[in-house]
Write a protein that holds these residues in place. Structure first.
Motif, PDB file in Angstrom:
ATOM      1  N   GLU A   1      25.555   6.736  26.524  1.00 17.81           N
ATOM      2  CA  GLU A   1      25.227   6.449  25.478  1.00 17.81           C
ATOM      3  C   GLU A   1      25.016   5.047  25.357  1.00 17.81           C
ATOM      4  O   GLU A   1      24.372   4.410  24.488  1.00 17.81           O
ATOM      5  N   LEU A   2      25.026   4.258  26.777  1.00 18.87           N
ATOM      6  CA  LEU A   2      24.387   3.071  26.847  1.00 18.87           C
ATOM      7  C   LEU A   2      23.256   2.818  28.016  1.00 18.87           C
ATOM      8  O   LEU A   2      23.126   2.071  28.540  1.00 18.87           O
ATOM      9  N   ARG A   3      22.380   4.059  27.591  1.00 20.39           N
ATOM     10  CA  ARG A   3      21.482   4.041  28.603  1.00 20.39           C
ATOM     11  C   ARG A   3      20.324   3.157  28.345  1.00 20.39           C
ATOM     12  O   ARG A   3      19.425   2.818  29.238  1.00 20.39           O
TER      13      ARG A   3
ATOM     14  N   TRP B   1      26.046   3.736  19.830  1.00 18.65           N
ATOM     15  CA  TRP B   1      25.610   2.887  20.509  1.00 18.65           C
ATOM     16  C   TRP B   1      26.487   1.618  20.089  1.00 18.65           C
ATOM     17  O   TRP B   1      26.810   0.913  21.057  1.00 18.65           O
ATOM     18  N   ALA B   2      26.557   1.247  18.992  1.00 14.57           N
ATOM     19  CA  ALA B   2      27.145  -0.120  18.718  1.00 14.57           C
ATOM     20  C   ALA B   2      28.600  -0.008  19.093  1.00 14.57           C
ATOM     21  O   ALA B   2      28.928  -0.899  19.711  1.00 14.57           O
ATOM     22  N   VAL B   3      29.192   1.180  19.055  1.00 13.73           N
ATOM     23  CA  VAL B   3      30.736   1.206  19.335  1.00 13.73           C
ATOM     24  C   VAL B   3      30.708   0.955  20.688  1.00 13.73           C
ATOM     25  O   VAL B   3      31.862   0.140  21.196  1.00 13.73           O
TER      26      VAL B   3
ATOM     27  N   VAL C   1      33.410   7.963  23.280  1.00 13.91           N
ATOM     28  CA  VAL C   1      33.114   7.230  21.941  1.00 13.91           C
ATOM     29  C   VAL C   1      34.430   7.087  21.387  1.00 13.91           C
ATOM     30  O   VAL C   1      34.665   6.109  20.818  1.00 13.91           O
ATOM     31  N   THR C   2      35.113   8.232  21.009  1.00 17.38           N
ATOM     32  CA  THR C   2      36.230   8.371  20.346  1.00 17.38           C
ATOM     33  C   THR C   2      37.489   7.505  21.028  1.00 17.38           C
ATOM     34  O   THR C   2      37.993   6.743  20.268  1.00 17.38           O
ATOM     35  N   ALA C   3      37.359   7.547  22.182  1.00 12.55           N
ATOM     36  CA  ALA C   3      38.498   6.706  22.862  1.00 12.55           C
ATOM     37  C   ALA C   3      37.978   5.129  22.825  1.00 12.55           C
ATOM     38  O   ALA C   3      38.876   4.196  22.621  1.00 12.55           O
TER      39      ALA C   3
END
Length: 335
Positions: A231-233, A204-206, A185-187
């Motif tokens: 995170e995109l499950r 999720w939005a990121v 997510v940070t990357a």
């Protein structure tokens, strides 16, 4: 050819005066017939789902809402038919809805507020078998509608490759391996910032924005991406061995035209996600909290099963195949 908006508003006159626009309408009709033909040949039953829904869907998105002018009852306009089809597939093994979806989106060349969506649900289908079904549907439909898999728009569907999302993410970040969890997510947030693109508030939005701009935009030939990060499950099941979501997305020329996966089985699997999404809707879109889709949860607990679903945007597919925009493929684009 650029046609002024005022001419497009008179849609019947437009078709009469511009044979190419009339041909586009007929091509879309051919494609819809081919979609239905393949689905019926493959054992799917058509079932129309409601446009006016008593309960909100479980996704973390705002839905258009309205009220009955006589009784005052509240309704939410259909964003997706998936949850209604999941309820039907408790009794009917393969079902589909081919109708309107209405979404609170900003219209552009690949998005519309009101459009035609194919949504399906099938019991006892694995992710791999489901991806095969989608590939066969798309190739059959294009071959039938256009007489070739090399479409007038320039996209060649003769081969639809498969690739893991991890490989695509690693390539986008110029790494040998894709990071995971908080590091991913940070990357992703850093990549969006470096490319001067907005990043959403939630993880999720990121990740949604990152995959759209960094991964999907780099796809040229048709590719099925599979094995999404946790995170995109969305509402897909997690593979116990890989830790990746059993979700796929079909991308061509940088545009997602189909998405789906192997879904969560039972109400207890869904409830944590539903509660998270309700909280996100309230925080991000100021949507009042509710009880969630109680009828949906009760129905899927009647007979929990492995269910594979996918959604296919008809106008997106037509636009891709013809080299037009989604707006140009809409019937009565100004309603």
């Amino acid at each position: 050819m650029t046609i002024p908006p005022q001419q497009r508003r008179l849609y019947g006159t437009l078709l009469k005066q511009h044979p190419d626009e009339r041909d586009l309408l007929l091509t879309k009709a051919d494609l819809l017939r081919a979609v239905r033909d393949w689905l019926h040949r493959t054992g799917y039953t058509e079932a129309a789902t409601p446009i006016l829904c008593a309960s909100r869907e479980s996704a973390p998105i705002p839905q258009f809402s309205t009220s009955h002018p006589v009784t005052g009852e509240s309704f939410h306009l259909k964003h997706s038919a998936e949850e209604h089809l999941r309820r039907l597939v408790v009794s009917v093994d393969r079902v589909y809805d081919l109708g309107k979806a209405i979404r609170a989106e900003r219209a552009d060349d690949s998005h519309a507020i009101e459009f035609t969506m194919l949504q399906t649900a099938a019991r006892d289908v694995t992710l791999a078998d489901g991806v095969t079904l989608v590939t066969e549907l798309v190739q059959y439909t294009i071959q039938t509608a256009f007489g070739t898999l090399r479409t007038p728009g320039g996209t060649d569907f003769s081969t639809i490759a498969t690739r893991t999302v991890d490989d695509a993410i690693a390539e986008a970040l110029h790494r040998t391996r894709a990071p995971a969890g908080a590091e991913l997510v940070t990357a992703a947030r850093s990549w969006l910032r470096e490319h001067r693109l907005p990043a959403g508030e939630s993880d999720w939005a990121v990740m949604e924005d990152f995959v759209k701009h960094a991964v999907e935009a780099a796809v040229t030939t048709p590719v099925v991406l599979h094995g999404f990060p946790y995170e995109l499950r969305h509402n897909s099941r997690i593979d116990g061995r890989s830790g990746r979501a059993q979700r796929f997305s079909l991308i061509a020329d940088g545009v997602e035209i189909c998405d789906g996966g192997l879904k969560l089985r039972a109400a207890d699997d869904y409830r944590p996600m539903v509660e998270t999404n309700i909280a996100l809707r309230t925080r991000l879109h100021d949507v009042p909290a509710d009880e969630g889709p109680l009828d949906f949860l009760a129905d899927i607990d009647c007979d929990p099963a492995d269910v594979f679903t996918f959604g296919l945007g008809i106008e997106r597919l037509v636009a891709l195949c013809t080299g037009r925009t989604v707006f140009e493929t809409l019937t009565f684009p100004f309603h």
